[in-house]
Structures are given as C-alpha cells and as structure tokens.
Design an enzyme around this catalytic site. Structure first.
Site, PDB file in Angstrom:
ATOM      1  N   LYS A   1       0.809  -1.226   0.000  1.00 45.24           N
ATOM      2  CA  LYS A   1       0.000   0.000   0.000  1.00 45.24           C
ATOM      3  C   LYS A   1       0.841   1.275   0.000  1.00 45.24           C
ATOM      4  O   LYS A   1       0.427   2.301  -0.517  1.00 45.24           O
ATOM      5  CB  LYS A   1      -0.953  -0.008   1.189  1.00 45.24           C
ATOM      6  CG  LYS A   1      -2.097  -1.004   0.992  1.00 45.24           C
ATOM      7  CD  LYS A   1      -3.226  -0.747   1.947  1.00 45.24           C
ATOM      8  CE  LYS A   1      -4.449  -1.582   1.590  1.00 45.24           C
ATOM      9  NZ  LYS A   1      -4.227  -3.030   1.848  1.00 45.24           N
TER      10      LYS A   1
ATOM     11  N   GLU B   1      -9.974   7.084   3.858  1.00 39.84           N
ATOM     12  CA  GLU B   1     -10.851   6.228   4.654  1.00 39.84           C
ATOM     13  C   GLU B   1     -10.160   4.883   4.760  1.00 39.84           C
ATOM     14  O   GLU B   1      -9.336   4.526   3.924  1.00 39.84           O
ATOM     15  CB  GLU B   1     -12.223   6.108   4.005  1.00 39.84           C
ATOM     16  CG  GLU B   1     -12.431   4.918   3.108  1.00 39.84           C
ATOM     17  CD  GLU B   1     -11.703   5.011   1.787  1.00 39.84           C
ATOM     18  OE1 GLU B   1     -11.574   6.117   1.253  1.00 39.84           O
ATOM     19  OE2 GLU B   1     -11.266   3.949   1.303  1.00 39.84           O
TER      20      GLU B   1
ATOM     21  N   SER C   1       1.697  -9.886  -1.064  1.00 36.80           N
ATOM     22  CA  SER C   1       1.347  -8.471  -0.889  1.00 36.80           C
ATOM     23  C   SER C   1       1.689  -7.894   0.486  1.00 36.80           C
ATOM     24  O   SER C   1       1.912  -6.704   0.608  1.00 36.80           O
ATOM     25  CB  SER C   1      -0.146  -8.275  -1.171  1.00 36.80           C
ATOM     26  OG  SER C   1      -0.929  -9.136  -0.359  1.00 36.80           O
TER      27      SER C   1
HETATM   28  C1  PLP Z   1      -5.095  -4.044   1.534  1.00 42.31           C
HETATM   29  C2  PLP Z   1      -4.392  -5.291   1.259  1.00 42.31           C
HETATM   30  C3  PLP Z   1      -4.777  -6.142   0.176  1.00 42.31           C
HETATM   31  C4  PLP Z   1      -5.989  -5.892  -0.665  1.00 42.31           C
HETATM   32  O1  PLP Z   1      -5.965  -4.740  -1.421  1.00 42.31           O
HETATM   33  P1  PLP Z   1      -5.707  -4.745  -2.996  1.00 42.31           P
HETATM   34  O2  PLP Z   1      -6.042  -3.367  -3.399  1.00 42.31           O
HETATM   35  O3  PLP Z   1      -6.624  -5.780  -3.592  1.00 42.31           O
HETATM   36  O4  PLP Z   1      -4.295  -5.098  -3.203  1.00 42.31           O
HETATM   37  C5  PLP Z   1      -4.011  -7.259  -0.089  1.00 42.31           C
HETATM   38  N1  PLP Z   1      -2.936  -7.582   0.673  1.00 42.31           N
HETATM   39  C6  PLP Z   1      -2.560  -6.813   1.719  1.00 42.31           C
HETATM   40  C7  PLP Z   1      -1.377  -7.223   2.520  1.00 42.31           C
HETATM   41  C8  PLP Z   1      -3.253  -5.661   2.043  1.00 42.31           C
HETATM   42  O5  PLP Z   1      -2.872  -4.901   3.086  1.00 42.31           O
END
Ligand code: PLP
Length: 415
Positions: free
Chosen positions: A106, A128, A400
C-alpha cells in the site's frame, strides 16, 4: 545501478489494444467511468486534468523513485522459493511486497499520491480505511512530508483494529469515527467524500486501491505498477527471460494484483491469475468472491462488478482477511474477468489459513492473510497442473503483505 532509479515508463492512453490504460473517460471496456455527485466534480476534474502530466514530470519521477528506494525499501526482492517449488513441481518466485515499509504494497500508492497532492498545492490529506492498513500507510507519508492527515474509520472497525488506530495516532493523524449505518468501511467512505466536498481547495483524498471514480483506478495502478516493472527486471536477471508463465495475486479492490499484472497485461503468453476471498464458502452468504457472486453496478464512483441484492443494495461481504473484505473489485479487473484476459479463482478462509501455515513451515515467511489467498490459488492450480506437467513452469506470486497484523487470527487456528 539500482533498478528502482530508472523512471517508470508511461503507457500511452487510448491505444486500443492495450489493457493497461482506460479510455479518456476512464473506461476499461464497459467498466469504470466517474459517477460522482455534482459537488465533487471540481475536485475529481482537477485531478483528472493534471495527474498524467504531473506523474510524467522528471522531477516527480526522481523524487518518487528516491522515496520508493530509501523510504519504502524498494526494490523488494524476487525470492526463489525452493522448498515451495519442490512441493508443487514449478519454479515459484515470491515478490516480497511484505518487506515494504509498513508491511505491504500500500505504501507504493500513498507515496505517489502524496507527491501528487503536494504538487497540486494541497495541504491536507484525507483517507478512509477499513482494516486500518491504508490508514497507516497514509498517516506514514503525511508524517514524512508534514501534511495534515485525517483518516475516517467506522467506529466498529476502530474497536476491531485498535493497534492500527494507535499507529495512526502515533504518526500524528487524526482518526475520526464514522458513527452512521453499519459503522464500517462504507460509512467511513461517505464521511471522507463529505469532507472532500467541504474542502475542495486545500484537500486531497487518497484512495487506497484501484477503485473509485476515474482517474483513481488508473492512477493507483500506475503507482503500483512498479511491482511488475521490478518482477520483469529481476526475473530476466535470474532466469534469462522477463516473462513468467503465471503471475498470481489476491484481489480485494485489486491494487496489488493490478501492480503485479501491469507490465504483463499486453503479453498474452503470461497467464494472469487473480484470487478472490470465498470466505466461509461461495454459497454460505459469507463470502467476498465478487466475480462469482457479483453483477454490474455502481459502487464508490465507478461501474464495476459488485455483490448486490436483486434491487441493487450492496451485500455485506465476508472474509477472514480484512483487506479482501470488500463487496466489489476495480473496473480494470472487472474488464479482465469479463473478456477472459485474467482467470479468477477463489479461496476459502480455511484454504487461506492452510496456505499460510504451509508457507511459514516451508519457507520461513509468515504471509498476510490476504496474500495467503494468492498462495491458496497457487496450491489449487498446481495440484491440478502437476499431474500433466512435463516441464517446470515459472510462477510469480505477489506476496502483498506480512502476517504480523494477523497473528491473533493465526493463533486461534494453530493446531
Ligand atoms: C489491503 C491489502 C490487500 C488488498 O488490497 P488490494 O487493493 O486488492 O491489493 C491485499 N494484501 C494486503 C497485505 C493488504 O494490506
């Protein structure tokens, strides 16, 4: 020379065959656009008319790349997971977004949007947040640059996600509870929009995924596209070719998937696999698998697929992972799903947990619950493919985020 210092190449808008950019009205096929109240028009139009030029500016690129490198910790490694590879008879690489500052991808987007906001003369940032991850990433960059930060969060979410509320406050952000409706993400979104309408001149609204009215989906995808840019360079260096057979990523709103897919979207030989959260199961009423359960509709300012009742009311989603607990997907993904460029799988809470425990034991990495869905997708795909596999295919999984934030949930399931 460090790879992150090369500038991000910008794809031309309107090139008809390209999946990467929407048309000038923000449409990817039939999805996208900007469905906003009249009173927001000025704010969104200001952003739309300026974002491409500002991002392309050489000084912007220089500052962005420096912060991605020195502050966020990019490039993140592309790690060859040897034991996982042996388990599934494939060459599996993990793109380590879990090693980014604040623990997930993010931050790539919040750094980019903050630099844009500064160049548009904004002094105040609003956001938000549901689980708090995007709120923390936003509060982090506001502290970095000394901008006022206001984060709207459902009152119920503030109680459930107390550690992230504490982080945001420690970083100097003001966290305002949304006390209407279900006191969760959608109520916080309404509050943020109301704030933006009331402060059109000095405020920028940082949206955390590839959702919202045009130009947000495209802008966020561009800021996250650094993920696939690095994957190409790193894979080339490790294997001699920049193109894997598969890229797999989880999808909440879809920003890490958009970033991991971006530079492969027009390479039809690279199979793109998006994994949604099936929650307790597709038929249980407690799910977040939008492409299976959703229909076209308008949510948060754009046309996409979303989970809704027959009369168009948004259905409350469910997932064990807070980041995938969203009733829609971004318009790019709705388009990739509809025309078949990407394959959409889904994984239940249980399958995600199993995949997380497996990765921890095989590779010494505790993934975020969101990322565990991508790993569960890998498991499904390669348990089937394995039976016919002649050669080992190359797979990149976008990891992610890291699992520290999910430890409490994991502890409830350790056997
Ligand atoms: C917020 C988040 C997601 C989901 O958000 P996307 O916009 O679909 O990437 C996925 N993995 C992690 C670790 C997150 O914090």
């Amino acid at each position: 020379m460090s790879i992150s210092r090369k500038t991000i190449t910008l794809k031309k808008m309107n090139s008809e065959k390209s999946y990467t950019a929407p048309d000038k009205h923000g449409y990817y096929g039939q999805f996208g656009g900007a469905f906003i109240p009249e009173m927001l028009y000025r704010n969104v139009e200001e952003l739309r008319s300026k974002y491409l030029e500002l991002i392309a500016d050489i000084n912007f690129q220089r500052e962005l790349n420096l912060l991605l490198h020195d502050f966020a910790g990019r490039p993140t490694p592309l790690y060859f997971a040897e034991r996982l590879s042996n388990q599934y008879n494939a060459n599996i690489y993990l793109k380590r977004e879990d090693l980014c500052h604040t623990g997930a991808h993010k931050i790539n987007n919040t750094i980019g949007q903050l630099l844009l906001a500064q160049r548009m003369g904004k002094k105040r940032i609003i956001a938000e947040t549901g689980a708090g991850q995007h709120g923390v990433a936003t509060a982090t960059v506001c502290a970095l640059k000394g901008l006022d930060c206001i984060v709207y969060m459902g009152e119920k979410d503030m109680q459930r996600q107390a550690p992230n509320v504490a982080r945001m406050k420690m970083l100097g952000a003001k966290v305002i509870p949304a006390i209407s409706g279900s006191k969760t993400l959608k109520d916080a979104t309404n509050e943020a929009i109301r704030d933006w309408i009331n402060h059109p001149d000095d405020t920028h609204y940082i949206i955390g995924s590839v959702v919202g009215p045009h130009p947000y989906p495209d802008m966020v995808a561009r800021f996250q596209s650094v993920i696939s840019k690095e994957i190409k360079e790193q894979l080339k260096e490790k294997t001699g070719t920049a193109f894997p057979d598969y890229v797999i990523a989880c999808v909440g709103g879809g920003s890490n998937a958009a970033g991991a897919f971006y530079h492969f979207l027009d390479e039809e030989n690279v199979k793109l696999i998006a994994v949604e959260a099936a929650g307790e199961g597709l038929k249980t009423g407690k799910s977040a698998a939008t492409t299976v359960l959703g229909k076209p509709g308008i949510l948060h300012g754009s046309k996409s697929l979303l989970m809704q009742t027959a009369d168009g009311q948004v259905v409350e989603p469910h997932s064990i992972s807070a980041g995938l607990d969203y009733p829609g997907i971004g318009p790019l993904h709705a388009h990739l799903f509809t025309n078949g460029r990407a394959n959409f799988l889904n994984a239940t809470d249980r399958e995600a947990l199993n995949a997380a425990f497996e990765l921890a034991k095989l590779e010494g990495i505790i993934p975020a619950l969101e990322s565990a869905h991508a790993l569960a997708g890998l498991k499904k795909l390669f348990t089937e493919i394995n039976e016919h596999a002649k050669k080992r295919e190359t797979v990149v999984v976008c990891l992610s985020g890291r699992g520290d934030k999910d430890l409490e949930t994991y502890m409830q399931h350790i056997s």
